[in-house]
Design a protein around this motif. Structure first.
Motif, short mmCIF file in Angstrom:
data_model
loop_
_atom_site.label_atom_id
_atom_site.label_comp_id
_atom_site.label_asym_id
_atom_site.label_seq_id
_atom_site.Cartn_x
_atom_site.Cartn_y
_atom_site.Cartn_z
N GLN A 18 -2.23 -7.43 -6.26
CA GLN A 18 -0.66 -7.67 -5.54
C GLN A 18 -0.80 -7.27 -4.22
OE1 GLN A 18 1.78 -7.24 -7.49
NE2 GLN A 18 1.17 -8.48 -9.22
N PHE A 19 -0.22 -6.88 -4.10
CA PHE A 19 -0.30 -6.83 -2.31
C PHE A 19 -0.52 -4.98 -1.61
CE2 PHE A 19 2.47 -10.58 -3.31
CZ PHE A 19 2.23 -11.41 -2.39
N VAL A 20 -0.54 -5.28 -0.54
CA VAL A 20 -0.54 -3.96 0.46
C VAL A 20 0.64 -3.47 1.24
CG1 VAL A 20 -2.26 -2.62 1.70
CG2 VAL A 20 -3.38 -5.07 0.26
N THR A 21 0.61 -2.24 1.29
CA THR A 21 1.64 -1.63 2.40
C THR A 21 1.62 -0.68 2.87
OG1 THR A 21 2.76 -0.28 0.02
CG2 THR A 21 4.12 -2.38 1.55
N PHE A 61 -11.03 1.65 0.12
CA PHE A 61 -9.94 2.14 0.17
C PHE A 61 -9.29 0.13 -0.73
CE2 PHE A 61 -7.33 5.93 1.57
CZ PHE A 61 -9.44 6.11 2.08
N PHE A 62 -9.95 -0.70 0.07
CA PHE A 62 -9.42 -2.24 -1.34
C PHE A 62 -9.53 -2.30 -2.56
CE2 PHE A 62 -8.72 -4.02 3.48
CZ PHE A 62 -6.81 -3.64 3.33
N HIS A 108 0.30 -2.75 -6.89
CA HIS A 108 0.13 -2.73 -5.43
C HIS A 108 -0.53 -1.47 -4.75
CE1 HIS A 108 2.91 -3.31 -1.99
NE2 HIS A 108 3.02 -2.03 -1.65
N LEU A 109 -0.82 -1.61 -3.32
CA LEU A 109 -1.92 -0.81 -2.81
C LEU A 109 -0.91 0.03 -1.49
CD1 LEU A 109 -4.72 0.77 -2.49
CD2 LEU A 109 -5.28 -1.40 -1.07
N ASN A 110 -0.83 1.29 -1.69
CA ASN A 110 -0.62 1.54 -0.98
C ASN A 110 -1.86 2.24 -0.36
OD1 ASN A 110 2.52 1.54 -1.00
ND2 ASN A 110 2.30 2.83 -2.47
N PHE A 111 -1.90 1.47 1.10
CA PHE A 111 -2.86 2.11 1.52
C PHE A 111 -3.11 3.51 2.18
CE2 PHE A 111 -6.22 2.27 4.36
CZ PHE A 111 -7.85 1.37 4.63
N ASP A 112 -3.19 4.63 2.18
CA ASP A 112 -3.16 6.08 2.89
C ASP A 112 -4.06 6.24 4.20
OD1 ASP A 112 -2.79 8.43 3.37
OD2 ASP A 112 -2.79 9.03 1.27
#
Length: 551
Positions: free
Chosen positions: A360-363, A404-405, A413-417
């Protein structure tokens, strides 16, 4: 000596045979309470229905027949509603320390892939712009999947496939030419759908510095596209190097046009009546594969869709005779890749050895400098609304980016904090792991400085405190964790496991002092922390994260 779970499954299987019960998969999980032991199986519950007997009665019968060596377990018990529980022998746990120390950083490696070749294709971003944060997730996932395969003995080729032909590259060249003419003060209409990032201006500027105004009327010159491709690809490679991702092979799409491979694919698919002509286009009969409509392979303009070169590329990959082919794609490929695999199968090739992984994608959850605080940045290369992977690496460092990835499963889905990623404290999960490794290195060094070293006289029977046992029980899970990672090709399980090891180590560190005046006990605990360091080091190596000795 067999691993604990392997031994238990072997003994349970023998018991089922003796009792003339069906051979079923034996699941061994941690117990819900330490009062019940360490491991538990619901085997009796699974068998009860078909056996027509109460699960508790069946569990008792299996327990009474089981022959479990005290080298592995102290006790076997049964609890409601029919679980069979096992308590690990202290001797078994202590013996694992010696095994880990002897195996060092090769402990838990396997050779299941020995003599087998694997190809992992990932990133494969077209050279139309810098790598974004979105590309970064795939780069890290692909590299760690490759590491997992290598850990299990596979000979891995990391491959990058890119599109240097077709509409996207044509638009890239037209965008650069438009900016080149801008520099000359010429009024020009920017191409519709063109690439708007500042990097296009930089490329145009470099062309102008080299050629001056001589290219003003060269609307068909390939120099704009070729220069852009070269400079962008150099940038992509440089960014990947920063995150410690390196490729063995780069394969470009143009090759398959030039060597006739694409024409041969079309010819073969026609002979097999898999494609047909309609309205000037060439269609793939995907309705015969269960889709609601057929799919265009070649547009009415004569330009192939990206499925066609992908089919040629996959055929070529198979012909290179790999034992395992792994494709790592973004979720936007979920509709396209089944068509590609089906077409390759229609060409007469087996695709059983191809594993397709979708992520899935990254925000990016920003702290301000990459957008408004708390704002989630969406990526678009053409609109230049992206954060580059290089900027992120420069901001938080390659170790943090890599970890983190993979903090979330690739299907999530990954929310990069970014705020958490920037913290240089134990709140940051990467630092938490690295602190554990560095702290152990300090303990070992302190032991050496005070004359306390491991030797053949180390009495491991002195390891027995609850926090020591808990840490050991976590360490011996490492082989199983890496086997699951090989089966699933999902790095997240290793990351979660290392967090658990670090948590148990930190708890042990609070409760048990390692270097004391009690030399025998100091040596025993030194052996335990040395084994912990080796497991952490091996896990971090698979994840491609550095293992600091001081922080």
């Amino acid at each position: 000596m067999l691993t604990l779970k392997t031994y238990l499954r072997q003994q349970i299987g023998q018991t089922l045979k003796t009792l003339e019960l069906p051979q079923v998969e034996v699941k061994l999980e941690p117990t819900s309470s330490a009062d019940f032991g360490d491991l538990s199986t619901n085997l009796a519950l699974a068998l009860a229905r078909d056996a027509g007997r109460p699960a508790m009665e069946l569990a008792d019968e299996i327990k009474d027949e089981l022959r479990i060596s005290s080298d592995y377990c102290d006790t076997v018990s049964v609890t409601e509603p029919g679980f069979i529980n096992f308590t690990i022998s202290p001797d078994y746990l202590r013996n694992q320390i010696s095994g880990i120390l002897e195996g060092a950083e090769d402990w838990a490696r396997t050779d299941v892939g020995k003599g087998k070749r694997s190809l992992v294709e990932f990133v494969s971003a077209n050279p139309t712009g810098p790598l974004t944060v979105g590309h970064g997730r795939q780069a890290v996932l692909g590299d760690i999947v490759s590491n997992i395969l290598e850990w299990h003995g596979f000979d891995v080729t990391r491959e990058y496939y890119y599109n240097d032909a077709g509409r996207q590259m044509r638009l890239l060249g037209e965008s650069v030419r438009a900016r080149y003419l801008d520099l000359m003060g010429k009024a020009v209409k920017f191409p519709k759908g063109g690439y708007e990032g500042d990097y296009i201006r930089d490329i145009a500027r470099s062309i102008h510095e080299k050629h001056g105004d001589r290219l003003e009327n060269e609307s068909e010159s390939p120099i704009f596209k070729e220069t852009a491709e070269e400079l962008i690809f150099d940038d992509i490679k440089s960014t990947l190097e920063k995150i410690n991702v390196r490729f063995d092979e780069f394969v470009n799409e143009k090759t398959f046009y030039e060597n006739g491979s694409i024409d041969r694919v079309v010819e073969t698919l026609r002979k097999r009546d898999i494609i047909y002509d309609k309205d000037g286009a060439v269609w793939f009969k995907t309705t015969e594969l269960g889709k609601s409509q057929d799919t265009v392979l070649i547009k009415g303009t004569g330009e192939p869709t990206y499925r066609l070169p992908d089919i040629a590329y996959h055929r070529e990959k198979i012909e290179r005779d790999f034992d395992l082919i792994v494709d790592l794609f973004g979720a936007d490929h979920k509709d396209a890749y089944p068509d590609v695999i089906s077409a390759v199968r229609a060409l007469g090739y087996s695709t059983d050895h191809i594993r397709v992984l979708l992520h899935q994608f990254v925000t990016l959850k920003s702290t301000g400098s990459f957008g408004e605080r708390g704002e989630k940045t969406r990526m678009s290369t053409r609109k230049a609304t992206f954060v580059t992977l290089e900027d992120l690496i420069d901001r938080v460092g390659p170790d943090v980016v890599r970890y983190f990835f993979i903090m979330r499963g690739m299907q999530s889905h990954l929310n990069f904090d970014l705020e958490l990623a920037e913290r240089e404290s134990e709140e940051n999960p990467v630092y938490y792991l690295q602190y554990a490794h560095a702290r152990i290195c300090n303990i070992i060094k302190f032991g050496e400085d005070t004359g306390i070293k491991l030797d053949s006289d180390t009495d491991l029977s002195l390891v027995g405190e609850p926090s020591e046992r808990d840490l050991l029980k976590e360490l011996i899970r490492f082989p199983e964790v890496t086997e699951i990672a090989l089966e699933t090709l999902e790095p997240q399980g290793i990351a979660n496991y290392l967090q658990a090891v670090a948590a148990h180590f930190h708890k042990f560190y609070v409760e048990c002092r390692v270097i004391t005046d009690d030399i025998p006990l100091s040596k025993a605990r030194l052996a335990l922390v040395s084994a912990t360091r080796l497991v952490l080091a091996s896990g971090l190596k698979i994840l491609g994260i550095t293992r600091p000795e001081r922080m």
